[in-house]
Design an enzyme around this catalytic site. Structure first.
Site, PDB file in Angstrom:
ATOM      1  N   SER A 247     -13.935 -46.940   4.194  1.00 33.45           N
ATOM      2  CA  SER A 247     -13.031 -48.082   4.356  1.00 33.45           C
ATOM      3  C   SER A 247     -11.570 -47.638   4.247  1.00 33.45           C
ATOM      4  CB  SER A 247     -13.355 -49.173   3.336  1.00 33.45           C
ATOM      5  OG  SER A 247     -13.572 -48.618   2.076  1.00 33.45           O
TER       6      SER A 247
ATOM      7  N   GLY B 294     -10.693 -44.348   4.809  1.00 28.54           N
ATOM      8  CA  GLY B 294     -10.533 -43.371   5.885  1.00 28.54           C
ATOM      9  C   GLY B 294     -10.166 -44.044   7.200  1.00 28.54           C
ATOM     10  N   ARG B 295     -10.681 -45.244   7.408  1.00 33.33           N
ATOM     11  CA  ARG B 295     -10.429 -45.926   8.686  1.00 33.33           C
ATOM     12  C   ARG B 295      -8.998 -46.438   8.814  1.00 33.33           C
ATOM     13  NH1 ARG B 295     -16.232 -49.068   8.766  1.00 33.33           N
ATOM     14  NH2 ARG B 295     -17.426 -47.148   8.635  1.00 33.33           N
TER      15      ARG B 295
ATOM     16  N   LEU C 299      -6.700 -35.952  -7.054  1.00 30.83           N
ATOM     17  CA  LEU C 299      -6.936 -36.346  -5.663  1.00 30.83           C
ATOM     18  C   LEU C 299      -5.675 -36.068  -4.848  1.00 30.83           C
ATOM     19  CD1 LEU C 299      -8.510 -39.870  -6.353  1.00 30.83           C
ATOM     20  CD2 LEU C 299      -9.745 -37.726  -5.931  1.00 30.83           C
ATOM     21  N   GLU C 300      -5.838 -35.440  -3.712  1.00 28.96           N
ATOM     22  CA  GLU C 300      -4.686 -35.176  -2.837  1.00 28.96           C
ATOM     23  C   GLU C 300      -4.698 -36.231  -1.752  1.00 28.96           C
ATOM     24  OE1 GLU C 300      -7.158 -32.551  -2.898  1.00 28.96           O
ATOM     25  OE2 GLU C 300      -6.377 -31.560  -4.680  1.00 28.96           O
TER      26      GLU C 300
ATOM     27  N   GLN D 104     -15.577 -41.136  -3.554  1.00 29.56           N
ATOM     28  CA  GLN D 104     -16.955 -41.158  -4.040  1.00 29.56           C
ATOM     29  C   GLN D 104     -17.388 -39.751  -4.412  1.00 29.56           C
ATOM     30  OE1 GLN D 104     -19.600 -42.652  -0.986  1.00 29.56           O
ATOM     31  NE2 GLN D 104     -18.251 -41.906   0.642  1.00 29.56           N
TER      32      GLN D 104
ATOM     33  N   LYS E  90     -10.962 -25.669 -26.471  1.00 28.65           N
ATOM     34  CA  LYS E  90      -9.596 -26.191 -26.444  1.00 28.65           C
ATOM     35  C   LYS E  90      -9.568 -27.363 -25.478  1.00 28.65           C
ATOM     36  CE  LYS E  90      -7.048 -23.430 -29.003  1.00 28.65           C
ATOM     37  NZ  LYS E  90      -6.260 -23.931 -30.114  1.00 28.65           N
TER      38      LYS E  90
END
Lengths: 214, 399
Positions: free
Chosen positions: A113, A115-116, A137-138, A157, A176
């Site tokens: 959804s 991506g579109r 996330l890029e 996802q 650590k």
């Protein structure tokens, strides 16, 4: 490697001991666990690259602090939003804090959804066994229209795979707390020594004939 | 700025036809005074124009909850960086301008509190418990707690005769001033003790660890003008800790630090002059009243040791396994104060369990970011659940 389906994901999350469970916290809604993936939500921290008048990113010339300084941290609380314009790039993190057990690995995938409308969510998609922390996330807007992003949205996802057995070494924090809790700027400066090495390789190529070591 | 501008206009009209040197000089003095008032505006700038650099959301949520519990709505807290290594608050930044110096009535509404923290400690989620003490100051003001505790003592015959015994019963200007100064110190000390107790009542032993990290080693048993000696403050806090059922947990989980606290509590002030002795004695007399007032102020928001003991094992399990302690189970968010206390106990033991482990804990920056994230996510999860149950209620209503 076997892709975990819905029932296996539930078992990995809820039926295992704390020491080897698949952890996603906060898991706001069990509905995030779909047929064979887990929906991940957009977190509240972002990094944008500052515009600069002095060149840009150069992993050979800049140390890690200088690379970090090119990024500006932005906090957008739940209920807020941030625009991503066409062609622009943004580092974000998942709302969820994850721990992947040593007998599982995962892939981060975009959701169709988003991506579109042109949103690319992740380019470095493999999550190693033993990873602990929030996933960076890029985000890139590859579409033609600006996209407004809302923290908390299901933006990616996670497809989880079972390994043949647990790995001997995980990607873990080794006692650590180095697990990321927000987006992490690139650690490109760590590559500098290798780039330097290739400079020396280049010189060696150029001088090979004169020194007779061809 | 509007009020100051209006005063400038009035002064302009008043002196419009002034021609004498005296009138011009008066006008200049008035204008200088009005310029000085703009300094107050400068102090309020963080509230008017918040800085872009911000504390993490988890700490901000905890601060808001603390202010809400202590003062009640409507209150707005704005954390800002300070270049000094201290926490402090500026409450009602305009009050002095409006009511005190401009003789205008200040519009009342949301109570603004500018809360400064040391810039160096921006990511110290553990140390930020010190905020609770600083929020105690506007709380004392808001609920008139100082008058309730100090006035009966200062007006009592015992105090009058004690102070007369130090400075003499005379009424000459010097004696009167000396007595005023000592009485002011009594009020200052009591206010600090009230703030300690409010912070302890809300945050529980986490505040004791913050105090041990920030204040205790710095002044130890040396009384300050505006603060009692830190060892006395620890004694009062330990008495409360024991009274509220925390002793078993602390002596079990951090025994060496508990012993250190007891040693501190047993250490008297470094000075034994009559004024310091009287100050200490007055504070001892009002200790019970301070504890009672702080409990009453917090009411249902008092940190309940039994509730913490119910979840301590689960939180310890999550922390031992590097799991963000935001959710106790699939449907229950962890309480902020529980997270903070479990985090302190966990990291202190990881750093060796000695008193030195307290400052060592603060050097664990990644761990503190982890805890701040847990505070943020537990809030998010709790709010999500609340909205979910509201939705369910709404759905039942419409059905």
């Amino acid at each position: 490697m076997t892709l975990l389906k819905h029932e296996d994901l539930l078992k990995a999350i809820f039926d295992r001991d704390s020491s080897d469970a698949l952890v996603l916290t906060p898991l706001l809604d069990k509905g995030q666990i779909t047929e064979a993936t887990i929906d991940l939500r957009l977190g509240t921290e972002f990094y944008v690259l500052r515009r600069t008048l002095e060149g840009g990113l150069d992993p050979r010339r800049q140390n890690q602090n200088e690379i970090d300084d090119l990024h500006e941290r932005i906090v957008v609380p739940i209920g807020g939003n941030i625009w991503l314009h066409p062609g622009h790039f943004l580092l974000a993190a998942t709302l969820e804090y994850l721990r992947i057990p040593r007998d599982l690995s995962a892939y981060v995938l975009g959701r169709s959804s988003w991506g579109r409308v042109g949103l690319i969510v992740a380019t470095a998609i493999m999550v190693q066994p033993g990873f602990t922390g929030s996933l960076t996330l890029e985000l890139v807007n590859d579409g033609d229209s600006p996209i407004r992003l809302y923290p908390g949205s299901r933006i990616a996802q996670l497809a989880v795979h079972a390994l043949d057995g647990p790995t001997a070494f995980g990607y873990g924090p080794d006692g650590k707390y180095k697990a990321p809790t927000g987006p992490q700027p690139s650690r490109l400066a760590k590559e500098a020594h290798e780039i330097e090495k290739f400079q020396r390789v280049k010189e060696a190529i150029e001088t090979r004939l004169s020194t007779g070591n061809s | 700025m509007g009020a100051i501008s209006a005063r400038v206009e009035r002064e302009h009209d008043r002196f419009a036809n002034a021609s004498t040197k005296v009138a011009k000089s008066t006008l200049a003095r008035q204008v200088r005074f009005l310029i000085s008032l703009t300094w107050g505006i400068h102090e309020a700038m963080p509230w008017l124009d918040p800085p872009r650099r911000q504390l993490d959301l988890g700490t901000r949520f905890l601060i808001e909850e603390t202010a809400f519990a202590m003062i009640g709505p409507p209150v707005e807290v704005l954390p800002v960086e300070s270049q000094h290594y201290m926490y402090w608050t500026l409450s009602w930044p305009f009050e002095n301008l409006w009511d005190g110096r401009l003789h205008e009535t200040m519009p009342r509404g949301t109570r603004p509190i500018v809360l400064a923290y040391p810039a160096r400690e921006a990511t110290s989620a553990l140390l930020h418990g010190a905020f609770a003490h600083e929020l105690g100051h506007p709380t004392v003001d808001h609920h008139n707690l100082l008058s309730a505790v100090a006035d009966p003592v200062l007006a009592g015959a015992a105090y009058t005769s004690a102070i007369d015994a130090i400075y003499g019963p005379g009424t000459n200007a010097v004696t009167v001033r000396q007595k005023q100064i000592l009485s002011q110190r009594v009020e200052d000390w009591i206010e600090e003790l009230l703030c300690d107790q409010l912070a302890l009542a809300f945050l529980g032993p986490s505040f004791l660890f913050c105090f041990a990290a920030m204040a205790l080693p710095v002044t130890w048993n040396e009384p300050q003008d505006r603060h009692p000696n830190a060892t006395m403050r620890v004694r009062f806090m330990l008495n409360t800790v024991i009274d509220r059922g925390w002793e078993g947990l602390l002596s079990d989980k951090v025994p060496r630090i508990w012993e250190w606290f007891r040693e501190a509590a047993a250490t008297g002030p470094s000075l034994s002059d009559p004024a310091t002795t009287l100050l200490a004695s007055v504070c001892e007399d009002v200790e019970a009243a301070i504890r009672k007032k702080s409990s009453e102020t917090l009411g249902d928001e008092l940190f309940d040791s039994d509730a913490y003991l119910d979840v301590t094992e689960r939180l310890g399990e999550l922390l031992d396994n590097d799991i963000l302690p935001a959710q106790l189970d699939p449907s229950t968010a962890a309480d902020h104060r529980h997270i903070l206390l479990a985090a302190w106990l966990h990291v202190i033991n990881r750093c060796g369990g000695n008193p030195e482990a307290i400052p060592a804990s603060l050097r664990e920056r990644d761990y503190q970011r982890f805890i701040a994230k847990a505070l943020e996510m537990s809030t998010t999860f709790r709010a999500w659940n609340r909205v979910g149950s509201d939705d369910a209620t709404e759905a039942r209503g419409s059905a």
